[in-house]
Design an enzyme around this catalytic site. Structure first.
Site, mmCIF file in Angstrom:
data_model
loop_
_atom_site.group_PDB
_atom_site.id
_atom_site.type_symbol
_atom_site.label_atom_id
_atom_site.label_comp_id
_atom_site.label_asym_id
_atom_site.label_seq_id
_atom_site.Cartn_x
_atom_site.Cartn_y
_atom_site.Cartn_z
ATOM 1 N N ASP A 63 28.133 24.998 -30.962
ATOM 2 C CA ASP A 63 27.842 25.270 -32.620
ATOM 3 C C ASP A 63 27.106 26.195 -32.764
ATOM 4 O O ASP A 63 26.284 26.640 -33.184
ATOM 5 C CB ASP A 63 27.622 23.895 -33.180
ATOM 6 C CG ASP A 63 28.709 22.836 -33.548
ATOM 7 O OD1 ASP A 63 29.545 23.063 -32.893
ATOM 8 O OD2 ASP A 63 28.094 22.246 -33.829
ATOM 9 N N GLU A 74 37.121 21.294 -39.160
ATOM 10 C CA GLU A 74 35.919 21.984 -40.048
ATOM 11 C C GLU A 74 35.371 23.255 -39.977
ATOM 12 O O GLU A 74 36.031 24.381 -39.543
ATOM 13 C CB GLU A 74 35.203 20.749 -39.134
ATOM 14 C CG GLU A 74 34.957 21.196 -37.660
ATOM 15 C CD GLU A 74 34.838 19.710 -36.213
ATOM 16 O OE1 GLU A 74 34.030 19.045 -37.472
ATOM 17 O OE2 GLU A 74 34.482 19.904 -35.625
#
Length: 549
Positions: free
Chosen positions: A82, A317
């Site tokens: 991420d 997401e």
């Protein structure tokens, strides 16, 4: 699966059951068990123009042998998850979720960073947050008290998915904190402790610094928003494994941040649950422009995206929002599906920061709908294991050149090289981005290696290539076909039709589909070498990736 409230447990599985294991496992990242499809002899190939010498990256994709904390100076882009990237001075700085193969980062702080001058060679810097901020426990237990719930003394904390942006003369890191204790009994999330309630809320906090080159300079500024629910005190959950009707409406994780041309500041947050929200930020404080109240739905922001209308199990997401001044659009990038294998990246766009966001088909996805184009998808070129779990991206720009880049983690497939834990090997990918004539981003088929830029001519293109048309298939890697470019503009091998080059726009048209050309580094070759590649989209938004063999 990941990131809803029970997702705190699912994410823990993904970042513990897939990550906590022995870090020294053998493996080979150059694996190809397939035999090449027989093909006719191509016309004589013209060599790709190359400089007299170029020392491209040689580091291994399977870094399991050096994944320990003691070897962190050798990691380069190993153990990235991420990512978010920002430029300061001569360096790009990258920060990330707390995750590493073998949990090598454990006990060494949070939101680890690295830096690079060339986006190829990265220096590991360590943690930007040394310890858990005290405000998290205070905020959580204040909220619990408002519901007549007992305080939780021992919080199970996850540190996820930051975003860093420069705002004026400071750098702000918005970060995600998840609390993985049950709402009811306050115990850590496990099947044995399950009390028919959901796990606790998440928080987005913020840190600031004027100099990211000094890790210790980050100053915590406290809470920005927290997870919010429209269900009052009905946090009951009927089943630990089969009830997906989440308690929270918006999950306070995965922040993104954009400054509009008019000077407005907006933060985006949310994952799984009911989708994504945008909330306006006060430029001076970095906190919501208007008062945020976890019990007042009117203060939670503007709803901008839902994958499945009426569902709290979205399978989407990681929102990343950018504004491209050349196209005049805001772009919302999203990560779809579970992070281990099927993870893939989508993008939609809007003329307004709060939407409506639309896909390449023109469909408004505010209240439901799958997004196209696909940007990345699990894939495999020949002579390599390929990449899966390829999403949750950052987008960033070289402000001097205007060039855009895509960065995310990608994972090796399961059992690569006989390593049963290989799917937890997370390599950071940085890739060049080009833009089609109608304003959609396409990502280079090969990772960025800072190769020399040379003109690509018709003569260079003639020859044999590998091409992947990435159809969306859950947990299925997309594989390549042989395509032969002939001098007369026809295609052969496993793909038929015609091709045409526009040198002025560095664009090749494959049966009418627009593809952008890249000077590239062939990461799958042994030894690695310079090549050329292209990336484009079909009319319905499926990526077309290819490289010359």
């Amino acid at each position: 699966m990941k990131k809803h409230n029970y997702f705190n447990g699912i994410k823990s599985f993904a970042l513990t059951a897939l990550v906590i294991f022995l870090s020294a496992c053998s493996g080979d990242d150059n694996i190809d068990d397939s035999s090449e499809t027989p093909k006719p002899d191509p016309e004589p190939e013209v060599e790709v123009p190359v400089p007299e010498s170029f020392d491209g990256p040689t580091y291994a994709d399977d870094y399991s042998s050096m994944a320990s904390w003691a070897n962190r100076s050798k990691w380069n882009l190993a153990n990235v998850h991420d990512p978010t990237v920002v430029k300061h001075g001569d360096y790009y700085y990258m920060y990330q979720t707390d995750a590493s193969y073998g949990n090598a980062h454990d006990g060494h702080g949070h939101f680890h960073g690295r830096r690079s001058k060339d986006l190829v060679n990265w220096e590991y810097m360590g943690a930007s947050m040394p310890n858990q901020p005290s405000w998290i426990k205070e905020e959580l237990n204040t909220i619990r008290a408002s519901y007549n719930l007992a305080p939780i003394e021992n919080l199970q904390i996850g540190y996820w998915a930051p975003v860093v942006r420069k705002v004026g003369n400071v750098y702000r890191m918005y970060y995600s904190i998840v609390v993985d204790n049950f709402i009811g009994n306050g115990l850590p999330n496990s099947a044995a402790n399950f009390d028919n309630t959901w796990t606790e809320r998440a928080f987005i906090g913020m840190m600031e610094t004027t100099d990211p080159s000094v890790n210790s300079s980050w100053e915590d500024k406290g809470m920005v928003v927290c997870s919010v629910s429209d269900k009052g005190n009905d946090w009951s959950r009927s089943s630990y494994t089969n009830d997906w009707n989440g308690y929270f409406k918006y999950n306070a994780i995965d922040p993104s941040y954009v400054i509009t041309p008019e000077g407005e500041h907006w933060m985006f947050y949310g994952s799984w649950h009911s989708g994504i929200a945008a909330i306006q930020i006060n430029e001076s404080t970095g906190k919501p422009l208007n008062t945020f109240d976890y019990k007042d739905e009117a203060t939670w922001g503007t709803h901008i995206y839902t994958r499945t209308s009426g569902s709290r199990w979205q399978g989407s997401e990681g929102p990343e929002v950018i504004y491209n001044e050349n196209t005049g659009y805001y772009y919302l990038f999203l990560a779809y599906d579970g992070l281990d294998v099927p993870y893939n990246t989508r993008v939609c766009r809007s003329e307004n920061v709060t939407g409506p966001y639309k896909g390449i088909d023109g469909m408004n996805v505010t209240n439901g709908g799958d997004v196209y184009p696909i940007v990345t998808h699990p894939y495999k070129f020949n002579n390599h294991s390929g990449w899966v779990g390829f999403a949750h991206n950052a987008m960033f720009q070289n402000e001097e050149t205007g060039d855009w880049f895509y960065s995310s983690q990608a994972r090796l497939p399961e059992n690569t090289g006989g390593n049963m834990y290989s799917n937890a090997i997370m390599m950071g990918h940085v890739r060049e981005v080009s833009w089609t004539s109608d304003g959609w981003p396409v990502v280079s088929p090969e990772r960025f290696a800072n190769v020399p830029q040379t003109e690509i001519t018709e003569e260079n293109i003639v020859g044999t290539w590998e091409q992947i048309t990435m159809n969306y298939e859950y947990r299925v890697m997309q594989t390549s076909k042989t395509i032969i470019f002939s001098k007369d503009g026809t295609l052969g091998g496993e793909v038929s039709g015609s091709w045409e080059l526009n040198k002025q726009t560095n664009t090749i048209y494959i049966n009418g589909d627009e593809c952008k050309l890249f000077n590239a580094w062939d990461w799958e070759a042994a030894p690695r070498k310079l090549t050329i590649a292209y990336s484009g989209l079909t009319t319905d938004g499926k990526p077309i990736w290819a490289k010359k063999k």
